[in-house]
Enzyme design. Structure first.
Site, PDB file in Angstrom:
ATOM      1  N   ASP A  96     -39.514 -14.518  -6.729  1.00  0.00           N
ATOM      2  CA  ASP A  96     -40.462 -13.678  -7.475  1.00  0.00           C
ATOM      3  C   ASP A  96     -40.075 -12.207  -7.588  1.00  0.00           C
ATOM      4  O   ASP A  96     -40.920 -11.348  -7.759  1.00  0.00           O
ATOM      5  CB  ASP A  96     -41.831 -13.764  -6.792  1.00  0.00           C
ATOM      6  CG  ASP A  96     -41.750 -13.417  -5.312  1.00  0.00           C
ATOM      7  OD1 ASP A  96     -40.765 -12.800  -4.893  1.00  0.00           O
ATOM      8  OD2 ASP A  96     -42.685 -13.785  -4.561  1.00  0.00           O
ATOM      9  N   GLU A 118     -38.091 -22.230  -5.436  1.00  0.00           N
ATOM     10  CA  GLU A 118     -39.299 -21.648  -4.826  1.00  0.00           C
ATOM     11  C   GLU A 118     -40.347 -21.356  -5.913  1.00  0.00           C
ATOM     12  O   GLU A 118     -40.886 -20.259  -6.018  1.00  0.00           O
ATOM     13  CB  GLU A 118     -38.975 -20.393  -4.009  1.00  0.00           C
ATOM     14  CG  GLU A 118     -40.051 -20.083  -2.971  1.00  0.00           C
ATOM     15  CD  GLU A 118     -39.720 -18.865  -2.105  1.00  0.00           C
ATOM     16  OE1 GLU A 118     -39.017 -19.039  -1.093  1.00  0.00           O
ATOM     17  OE2 GLU A 118     -40.189 -17.765  -2.431  1.00  0.00           O
ATOM     18  N   GLU A 132     -44.855  -9.110  -7.491  1.00  0.00           N
ATOM     19  CA  GLU A 132     -44.292 -10.456  -7.369  1.00  0.00           C
ATOM     20  C   GLU A 132     -45.170 -11.545  -7.998  1.00  0.00           C
ATOM     21  O   GLU A 132     -44.650 -12.521  -8.559  1.00  0.00           O
ATOM     22  CB  GLU A 132     -44.025 -10.788  -5.893  1.00  0.00           C
ATOM     23  CG  GLU A 132     -42.896  -9.986  -5.261  1.00  0.00           C
ATOM     24  CD  GLU A 132     -43.318  -8.600  -4.782  1.00  0.00           C
ATOM     25  OE1 GLU A 132     -44.520  -8.259  -4.898  1.00  0.00           O
ATOM     26  OE2 GLU A 132     -42.455  -7.844  -4.305  1.00  0.00           O
ATOM     27  N   HIS A 205     -42.669  -3.815   4.626  1.00  0.00           N
ATOM     28  CA  HIS A 205     -41.932  -3.163   3.532  1.00  0.00           C
ATOM     29  C   HIS A 205     -42.612  -3.212   2.170  1.00  0.00           C
ATOM     30  O   HIS A 205     -42.179  -2.559   1.238  1.00  0.00           O
ATOM     31  CB  HIS A 205     -40.543  -3.788   3.384  1.00  0.00           C
ATOM     32  CG  HIS A 205     -40.566  -5.182   2.781  1.00  0.00           C
ATOM     33  ND1 HIS A 205     -40.708  -5.412   1.437  1.00  0.00           N
ATOM     34  CD2 HIS A 205     -40.488  -6.404   3.357  1.00  0.00           C
ATOM     35  CE1 HIS A 205     -40.693  -6.719   1.209  1.00  0.00           C
ATOM     36  NE2 HIS A 205     -40.567  -7.345   2.352  1.00  0.00           N
ATOM     37  N   ARG A 207     -44.331  -3.025  -1.383  1.00  0.00           N
ATOM     38  CA  ARG A 207     -44.745  -1.896  -2.236  1.00  0.00           C
ATOM     39  C   ARG A 207     -46.236  -1.595  -2.112  1.00  0.00           C
ATOM     40  O   ARG A 207     -46.641  -0.449  -2.018  1.00  0.00           O
ATOM     41  CB  ARG A 207     -44.447  -2.242  -3.705  1.00  0.00           C
ATOM     42  CG  ARG A 207     -43.126  -1.730  -4.214  1.00  0.00           C
ATOM     43  CD  ARG A 207     -43.012  -1.985  -5.725  1.00  0.00           C
ATOM     44  NE  ARG A 207     -41.975  -1.175  -6.327  1.00  0.00           N
ATOM     45  CZ  ARG A 207     -40.667  -1.390  -6.218  1.00  0.00           C
ATOM     46  NH1 ARG A 207     -40.230  -2.389  -5.501  1.00  0.00           N
ATOM     47  NH2 ARG A 207     -39.802  -0.595  -6.820  1.00  0.00           N
ATOM     48  N   HIS A 238     -36.573  -1.609   6.689  1.00  0.00           N
ATOM     49  CA  HIS A 238     -36.107  -1.802   5.317  1.00  0.00           C
ATOM     50  C   HIS A 238     -35.439  -0.507   4.865  1.00  0.00           C
ATOM     51  O   HIS A 238     -35.767   0.570   5.351  1.00  0.00           O
ATOM     52  CB  HIS A 238     -37.335  -2.128   4.461  1.00  0.00           C
ATOM     53  CG  HIS A 238     -37.026  -2.608   3.081  1.00  0.00           C
ATOM     54  ND1 HIS A 238     -36.565  -1.773   2.098  1.00  0.00           N
ATOM     55  CD2 HIS A 238     -37.126  -3.834   2.514  1.00  0.00           C
ATOM     56  CE1 HIS A 238     -36.396  -2.473   0.985  1.00  0.00           C
ATOM     57  NE2 HIS A 238     -36.728  -3.731   1.212  1.00  0.00           N
TER      58      HIS A 238
HETATM   59  C1  UD1 Z   1     -37.685  -5.997  -3.429  1.00  0.00           C
HETATM   60  C2  UD1 Z   1     -38.520  -6.967  -4.242  1.00  0.00           C
HETATM   61  C3  UD1 Z   1     -39.542  -7.645  -3.340  1.00  0.00           C
HETATM   62  C4  UD1 Z   1     -38.894  -8.250  -2.107  1.00  0.00           C
HETATM   63  C5  UD1 Z   1     -38.043  -7.210  -1.411  1.00  0.00           C
HETATM   64  C6  UD1 Z   1     -37.298  -7.834  -0.269  1.00  0.00           C
HETATM   65  C7  UD1 Z   1     -39.080  -6.403  -6.550  1.00  0.00           C
HETATM   66  C8  UD1 Z   1     -39.896  -5.571  -7.442  1.00  0.00           C
HETATM   67  N1  UD1 Z   1     -39.265  -6.237  -5.252  1.00  0.00           N
HETATM   68  O1  UD1 Z   1     -38.554  -4.968  -2.991  1.00  0.00           O
HETATM   69  O2  UD1 Z   1     -40.183  -8.669  -4.080  1.00  0.00           O
HETATM   70  O3  UD1 Z   1     -39.915  -8.666  -1.235  1.00  0.00           O
HETATM   71  O4  UD1 Z   1     -37.088  -6.672  -2.340  1.00  0.00           O
HETATM   72  O5  UD1 Z   1     -36.782  -6.876   0.604  1.00  0.00           O
HETATM   73  O6  UD1 Z   1     -38.266  -7.176  -7.012  1.00  0.00           O
HETATM   74  N2  UD1 Z   1     -32.742   0.159  -0.814  1.00  0.00           N
HETATM   75  C9  UD1 Z   1     -31.509   0.577  -0.336  1.00  0.00           C
HETATM   76  N3  UD1 Z   1     -30.586  -0.389   0.018  1.00  0.00           N
HETATM   77  C10 UD1 Z   1     -30.850  -1.720  -0.059  1.00  0.00           C
HETATM   78  C11 UD1 Z   1     -32.106  -2.134  -0.536  1.00  0.00           C
HETATM   79  C12 UD1 Z   1     -33.041  -1.192  -0.918  1.00  0.00           C
HETATM   80  O7  UD1 Z   1     -31.246   1.758  -0.244  1.00  0.00           O
HETATM   81  O8  UD1 Z   1     -29.978  -2.523   0.285  1.00  0.00           O
HETATM   82  C13 UD1 Z   1     -33.757   1.184  -1.192  1.00  0.00           C
HETATM   83  C14 UD1 Z   1     -33.429   1.884  -2.518  1.00  0.00           C
HETATM   84  O9  UD1 Z   1     -33.801   3.225  -2.429  1.00  0.00           O
HETATM   85  C15 UD1 Z   1     -34.338   1.172  -3.509  1.00  0.00           C
HETATM   86  C16 UD1 Z   1     -35.556   0.890  -2.621  1.00  0.00           C
HETATM   87  O10 UD1 Z   1     -35.023   0.571  -1.348  1.00  0.00           O
HETATM   88  O11 UD1 Z   1     -34.624   1.939  -4.649  1.00  0.00           O
HETATM   89  C17 UD1 Z   1     -36.480  -0.197  -3.081  1.00  0.00           C
HETATM   90  O12 UD1 Z   1     -35.754  -1.373  -3.414  1.00  0.00           O
HETATM   91  P1  UD1 Z   1     -36.404  -2.415  -4.499  1.00  0.00           P
HETATM   92  O13 UD1 Z   1     -35.513  -3.594  -4.627  1.00  0.00           O
HETATM   93  O14 UD1 Z   1     -36.764  -1.689  -5.737  1.00  0.00           O
HETATM   94  O15 UD1 Z   1     -37.759  -2.800  -3.827  1.00  0.00           O
HETATM   95  P2  UD1 Z   1     -38.073  -3.571  -2.474  1.00  0.00           P
HETATM   96  O16 UD1 Z   1     -39.285  -2.930  -1.888  1.00  0.00           O
HETATM   97  O17 UD1 Z   1     -36.846  -3.694  -1.671  1.00  0.00           O
HETATM   98  N1  UDP Z   2     -34.231 -10.384   7.341  1.00  0.00           N
HETATM   99  C1  UDP Z   2     -32.938 -10.040   7.780  1.00  0.00           C
HETATM  100  N2  UDP Z   2     -32.763  -8.878   8.481  1.00  0.00           N
HETATM  101  C2  UDP Z   2     -33.787  -8.033   8.758  1.00  0.00           C
HETATM  102  C3  UDP Z   2     -35.089  -8.384   8.286  1.00  0.00           C
HETATM  103  C4  UDP Z   2     -35.269  -9.555   7.583  1.00  0.00           C
HETATM  104  O1  UDP Z   2     -32.001 -10.789   7.563  1.00  0.00           O
HETATM  105  O2  UDP Z   2     -33.549  -7.007   9.390  1.00  0.00           O
HETATM  106  C5  UDP Z   2     -34.412 -11.629   6.562  1.00  0.00           C
HETATM  107  C6  UDP Z   2     -35.511 -12.568   6.999  1.00  0.00           C
HETATM  108  O3  UDP Z   2     -35.048 -13.494   7.943  1.00  0.00           O
HETATM  109  C7  UDP Z   2     -35.914 -13.224   5.682  1.00  0.00           C
HETATM  110  C8  UDP Z   2     -35.661 -12.172   4.663  1.00  0.00           C
HETATM  111  O4  UDP Z   2     -34.768 -11.230   5.258  1.00  0.00           O
HETATM  112  O5  UDP Z   2     -35.063 -14.313   5.390  1.00  0.00           O
HETATM  113  C9  UDP Z   2     -36.951 -11.519   4.275  1.00  0.00           C
HETATM  114  O6  UDP Z   2     -36.662 -10.412   3.525  1.00  0.00           O
HETATM  115  P1  UDP Z   2     -37.763  -9.359   3.145  1.00  0.00           P
HETATM  116  O7  UDP Z   2     -38.810  -9.305   4.196  1.00  0.00           O
HETATM  117  O8  UDP Z   2     -37.025  -8.105   2.810  1.00  0.00           O
HETATM  118  O9  UDP Z   2     -38.305  -9.937   1.776  1.00  0.00           O
HETATM  119  P2  UDP Z   2     -39.504 -10.926   1.357  1.00  0.00           P
HETATM  120  O10 UDP Z   2     -39.293 -12.221   2.042  1.00  0.00           O
HETATM  121  O11 UDP Z   2     -40.766 -10.227   1.727  1.00  0.00           O
HETATM  122  O12 UDP Z   2     -39.364 -11.027  -0.117  1.00  0.00           O
END
Ligand code: UD1
Ligand code: UDP
Length: 366
Positions: A96, A118, A132, A205, A207, A238
């Site tokens: 999602d 999924e 999502e 983490h 939003r 995160h």
């Molecule tokens: C995204 C997904 C969310 C998922 C989550 C898992 C969307 C809108 N959101 O949210 O569904 O639950 O990933 O973690 O698709 N960033 C880094 N390095 C990384 C990753 C993120 O610096 O490796 C920082 C960046 O500043 C980025 C911000 O995190 O702009 C947010 O990342 P983003 O993918 O937009 O949103 P998530 O909250 O991670």
């Molecule tokens: N996870 C990981 N390292 C971490 C935290 C989470 O590998 O430090 C894994 C966790 O086991 C799960 C996935 O990341 O498989 C969940 O990711 P996240 O919580 O970012 O996203 P969501 O599931 O909420 O979309």
């Protein structure tokens, strides 16, 4: 030869697509292509490294504090060319995220079949989880093959009018991944730090939690630490800078809290396995922890993982600090309740979801 292109961009998608990639690569009559959007960068690369996945295409879109519109438009712009060049028979997306939605839209524009792994998870609340819930509903509208992890999620799709023949109940590939990562003898510096204490593994983490909800959650965790001296907390942060700001404000001064960088998935899964309790607003962790017999306190107002709540392993606590404090104390104090939760059945499958999905994708009529 059937050409199947898997597209993903964030950590959780990669973790749950990895066993499917491995499974498809074993099949002789399938050519597997991997395209990552890199909506996440470091957190995605950690997973690719662990599973030795080298993408055929990397859109490399991530930038700091990216907006939803930015993610959507940059994926659409970049992936269209790849779809035209490769013209795969099926594009496989997961879950999602905005990567999932934008990729599906691009596949639809190119009249390429879409397989959704999924599929069917729902809260039916537009803003929870945000964005999502709408991402997955929109993918659900245009997908051709829907791999629902459970009966309940399959029923959601049937009630929405999806063709029954397009829906397959497979279990969740998250459970398949645990077979690659969990090692009962695993030991590392985090486990050493926990020692004889009881570990609460914390991740927050989402939003929609950033701001007041996050502050309330963190205050509740601080109160729990004050009350129970044998508790330690590990919180792999995160990468989102907003999340880090709040976490540091509430926890930087506490000895029994370890704020650390995101763990690679082997370290993280094994840390779940060594924890006493998990507190999280994550989606995927709500599936993994029950499979490892760990109670999960869900720090969100709604969950689409309703099977976990029904089976008793997830407790949906919302973000109210008193409610989080009260429920956490109850589980930490009452051994009987704890045992009942941790012995609940994992509803997310037998670890063979990838195999089932690959069998279906291999069929001649698909
Ligand atoms: C995204 C997904 C969310 C998922 C989550 C898992 C969307 C809108 N959101 O949210 O569904 O639950 O990933 O973690 O698709 N960033 C880094 N390095 C990384 C990753 C993120 O610096 O490796 C920082 C960046 O500043 C980025 C911000 O995190 O702009 C947010 O990342 P983003 O993918 O937009 O949103 P998530 O909250 O991670
Ligand atoms: N996870 C990981 N390292 C971490 C935290 C989470 O590998 O430090 C894994 C966790 O086991 C799960 C996935 O990341 O498989 C969940 O990711 P996240 O919580 O970012 O996203 P969501 O599931 O909420 O979309």
């Amino acid at each position: 030869m059937k050409k199947i292109m898997l597209v993903f961009g964030t950590r959780p998608e990669a973790i749950k697509m990895a066993p499917l990639i491995k499974e498809l690569e074993k099949r002789e009559n399938i050519k597997t292509l991997v395209c990552v959007t890199a909506q996440h960068r470091e957190m995605l690369d950690q997973v690719l490294d662990i599973f030795n996945i080298v993408p055929d295409y990397d859109l490399d879109i991530m930038k700091e504090s990216q907006t939803l519109s930015y993610i959507t438009s940059s994926i659409l712009n970049k992936i269209d060319k790849i779809m035209k060049k490769e013209s795969p028979d099926v594009v496989v997306v997961h879950g999602d995220t905005t990567t999932t939605f934008a990729t599906s839209l691009a596949a639809f524009y190119n009249k390429i079949k879409i397989a959704h792994v999924e599929a069917g998870l729902r809260t039916y609340n537009k803003y929870s989880p945000y964005p999502e819930e709408i991402n997955r509903q929109m993918v659900g509208l245009i997908s051709d093959y829907n791999f629902a992890p459970t009966k309940l999620t399959a029923n959601n799709l049937i009630e929405e009018g999806k063709d029954k023949g397009s829906i397959f109940i497979t279990g969740n590939t998250a459970i398949d991944t645990l077979a690659y990562t969990i090692d009962e003898d695993y030991y590392d510096e985090n486990i050493e730090w926990v020692g004889d204490s009881r570990l609460i593994l914390l991740t927050v983490h989402r939003r929609e939690n950033i701001g007041k909800a996050m502050e309330d959650i963190f205050e509740a965790v601080r109160k729990v630490l004050e009350k129970f001296e044998d508790i330690k907390v590990i919180y792999p942060l995160h990468k989102n800078p907003e999340v880090r700001k709040y976490a540091k404000k509430y926890f930087a001064d506490l000895d029994r809290v370890k704020l650390i960088e995101p763990l690679d998935v082997v370290k993280f899964h094994n840390l779940i396995n060594k924890s006493y309790l998990v507190m999280t607003d994550s989606g995927g962790i709500q599936e993994e922890a029950p499979a490892l017999g760990k109670p999960v306190l869900v720090l969100r107002n709604e969950t689409e993982r309703k099977e976990g709540v029904e089976s008793g392993t997830l407790r949906l606590l919302g973000t109210d600090k008193e409610n989080i404090f009260k429920n956490t104390c109850e589980i930490l104090e009452n051994e009987k309740i704890y045992q009942k939760i941790s012995s609940s059945k994992n509803p997310y499958g037998d670890g063979r979801a990838s195999e089932k999905i690959a069998d279906i994708l291999q069929r001649e009529d698909i």
